[in-house]
Design an enzyme around this catalytic site. Structure first.
Site, PDB file in Angstrom:
ATOM      1  N   HIS A   5       0.852  -1.202   0.000  1.00  0.00           N
ATOM      2  CA  HIS A   5       0.000   0.000   0.000  1.00  0.00           C
ATOM      3  C   HIS A   5       0.885   1.250   0.000  1.00  0.00           C
ATOM      4  O   HIS A   5       1.315   1.740   1.038  1.00  0.00           O
ATOM      5  CB  HIS A   5      -0.911  -0.018   1.237  1.00  0.00           C
ATOM      6  CG  HIS A   5      -2.011   0.997   1.168  1.00  0.00           C
ATOM      7  ND1 HIS A   5      -3.350   0.661   1.241  1.00  0.00           N
ATOM      8  CD2 HIS A   5      -1.978   2.351   1.007  1.00  0.00           C
ATOM      9  CE1 HIS A   5      -4.084   1.767   1.135  1.00  0.00           C
ATOM     10  NE2 HIS A   5      -3.269   2.811   1.007  1.00  0.00           N
ATOM     11  N   HIS A   7       1.409   4.951  -2.158  1.00  0.00           N
ATOM     12  CA  HIS A   7       0.931   5.905  -3.179  1.00  0.00           C
ATOM     13  C   HIS A   7       2.109   6.632  -3.821  1.00  0.00           C
ATOM     14  O   HIS A   7       2.955   7.196  -3.114  1.00  0.00           O
ATOM     15  CB  HIS A   7       0.003   6.941  -2.544  1.00  0.00           C
ATOM     16  CG  HIS A   7      -1.296   6.366  -2.080  1.00  0.00           C
ATOM     17  ND1 HIS A   7      -2.430   6.380  -2.852  1.00  0.00           N
ATOM     18  CD2 HIS A   7      -1.639   5.745  -0.922  1.00  0.00           C
ATOM     19  CE1 HIS A   7      -3.428   5.801  -2.185  1.00  0.00           C
ATOM     20  NE2 HIS A   7      -2.972   5.410  -1.012  1.00  0.00           N
ATOM     21  N   ASP A   9       2.170   9.495  -5.585  1.00  0.00           N
ATOM     22  CA  ASP A   9       2.228  10.956  -5.405  1.00  0.00           C
ATOM     23  C   ASP A   9       2.595  11.370  -3.982  1.00  0.00           C
ATOM     24  O   ASP A   9       3.037  12.500  -3.773  1.00  0.00           O
ATOM     25  CB  ASP A   9       0.903  11.621  -5.844  1.00  0.00           C
ATOM     26  CG  ASP A   9      -0.314  10.919  -5.294  1.00  0.00           C
ATOM     27  OD1 ASP A   9      -0.162   9.893  -4.607  1.00  0.00           O
ATOM     28  OD2 ASP A   9      -1.437  11.398  -5.558  1.00  0.00           O
ATOM     29  N   GLU A 194     -11.373   3.415   7.120  1.00  0.00           N
ATOM     30  CA  GLU A 194     -10.349   4.388   7.510  1.00  0.00           C
ATOM     31  C   GLU A 194     -11.046   5.631   8.050  1.00  0.00           C
ATOM     32  O   GLU A 194     -10.950   5.956   9.224  1.00  0.00           O
ATOM     33  CB  GLU A 194      -9.450   4.738   6.310  1.00  0.00           C
ATOM     34  CG  GLU A 194      -8.315   5.708   6.645  1.00  0.00           C
ATOM     35  CD  GLU A 194      -7.541   6.167   5.402  1.00  0.00           C
ATOM     36  OE1 GLU A 194      -8.071   6.074   4.289  1.00  0.00           O
ATOM     37  OE2 GLU A 194      -6.403   6.640   5.580  1.00  0.00           O
ATOM     38  N   ASP A 271       1.877   3.562   3.170  1.00  0.00           N
ATOM     39  CA  ASP A 271       0.905   4.508   2.613  1.00  0.00           C
ATOM     40  C   ASP A 271       1.628   5.561   1.765  1.00  0.00           C
ATOM     41  O   ASP A 271       1.432   5.617   0.559  1.00  0.00           O
ATOM     42  CB  ASP A 271       0.064   5.177   3.714  1.00  0.00           C
ATOM     43  CG  ASP A 271      -1.340   5.536   3.235  1.00  0.00           C
ATOM     44  OD1 ASP A 271      -1.685   5.173   2.093  1.00  0.00           O
ATOM     45  OD2 ASP A 271      -2.090   6.176   4.001  1.00  0.00           O
TER      46      ASP A 271
HETATM   47 ZN   LIG Z   1      -3.856   4.804   0.839  1.00  0.00          ZN
END
Ligand SMILES: [Zn+2]
Length: 337
Positions: A5, A7, A9, A194, A271
């Site tokens: 997981h 990202h 960006d 979340e 993340d």
């Molecule tokens: Zn995420």
């Protein structure tokens, strides 16, 4: 170690940002690396996921040309290799990269070029997850993301996701997107539990999610925890991020140990390397220190990530052996500190 997981960006470093600005001919308001980092890292006073998501503006503004997207994926793979990862699934939302006229297909093609070169040069395996987004006027864009995922499935793209502000745009309203993914045999992962409660996760399960991003609020629903265990749904937990977005208010309430005790397939992820200001090694170390987890438990979490990865059985076997080796080295290093 494996990050499922992550990202794109939210994981670029200030050097990447400066280089991309140069490549795209964009003049940044500041060129000092520390100032750029300060702009991207989440504020300790952050109160919710919506605020956290505001930290992606700088990198997203630059990830608008094929050249920058290719570069960013390539550089992230370099960074992951340097941090000791052996596999990662990098995610991004193609529809956020269309400001300068690229199509979603062109965005994904650029990312795949970066991915293929990164694999060649740095020797780790990487796949891409394409995120659909939680808004209310982007059904066509989300549908296109699913179509593009189908087009490149098995060629570097491994799944579709649903990301964005879960509190503002409930999971249940995206049923048709995942019905389309199901029809096209595109594997599904969904951010859920979340910024919304267990009901959001039930919807994600009904939409065929094989993994759930975060899944923190399952702790409020014993039946849901049983379902996650029975169906072997993987939770992509992200410790620092979950604290920063105030998904969990107090460290001692972090539900990872409870999920483990319930037999749920927990994985640990970052993340966002930059926005959350972390690394996967740091996340493992934080968890170990905070919850006094045994080395075997940490290794089991890492192996859950292998089981949850979108890879063949053969690739998973190889990764598990690699993790055994890397873990013993890493744990040895930890015990010396
Ligand atoms: Zn995420």
């Amino acid at each position: 170690m494996i990050d499922l997981h992550l990202h794109l960006d939210g994981s670029l470093n200030p050097k990447n940002i400066l280089k991309m600005a140069q490549m795209a001919g964009v003049v940044l308001p500041c060129t000092d690396e520390e100032e750029i980092r300060a702009n991207m890292v989440v504020d300790p006073e952050c109160t919710n996921l919506g605020e956290y998501l505001g930290k992606f503006d700088l990198s997203l503004g630059l990830l608008q040309t094929a050249e920058c997207i290719e570069y960013a994926v390539y550089e992230l793979i370099r960074d992951l290799k340097e941090k000791g990862l052996c596999y990662a699934e990098i995610r991004f939302a193609p529809q956020l990269h269309l400001r300068k006229g690229l199509t979603q297909t062109e965005v994904v093609e650029a990312a795949l070029r970066g991915r293929n070169k990164g694999i060649r040069d740095f020797g780790i395996t990487v796949n891409l997850i394409l995120c659909c987004l939680r808004f209310d006027q982007n059904r066509a864009e989300n549908m296109e993301t699913v179509t593009v995922a189908e087009q490149f499935l098995g060629k570097g793209v491994c799944a579709v996701d649903l990301a964005g502000n879960e509190a503002a745009y409930p999971t249940e309203t995206f049923q048709d997107i995942f019905a389309a993914a199901y029809e096209k045999f595109v594997p599904v992962v969904i951010h859920a539990g979340e910024a919304a409660g267990p009901e959001s996760m039930w919807h994600a399960l009904n939409f065929g999610a094989l993994r759930i991003g975060h899944g923190i609020h399952a702790i409020e629903d014993a039946k849901l925890m049983q379902e996650l265990k029975e169906k072997k749904i993987f939770l992509e937990m992200c410790y620092s991020s979950n604290l920063q977005t105030k998904t969990v208010e107090r460290v001692e309430d972090y539900p990872l140990a409870t999920f483990l005790a319930h037999g749920i397939a927990v994985t640990l992820n970052t993340d966002n390397l930059t926005v959350s200001s972390t690394s996967l090694q740091r996340e493992y170390a934080l968890l170990q220190n905070q919850f006094d987890l045994s080395d075997d438990t940490l290794k089991a979490i890492a192996k859950n990530a292998v089981d949850g990865a979108f890879l063949s059985a053969e690739e998973k076997e190889t990764l598990k052996k690699q993790i055994d080796r890397e873990f013993s080295i890493w744990l040895h290093g930890q015990s010396k500190k």
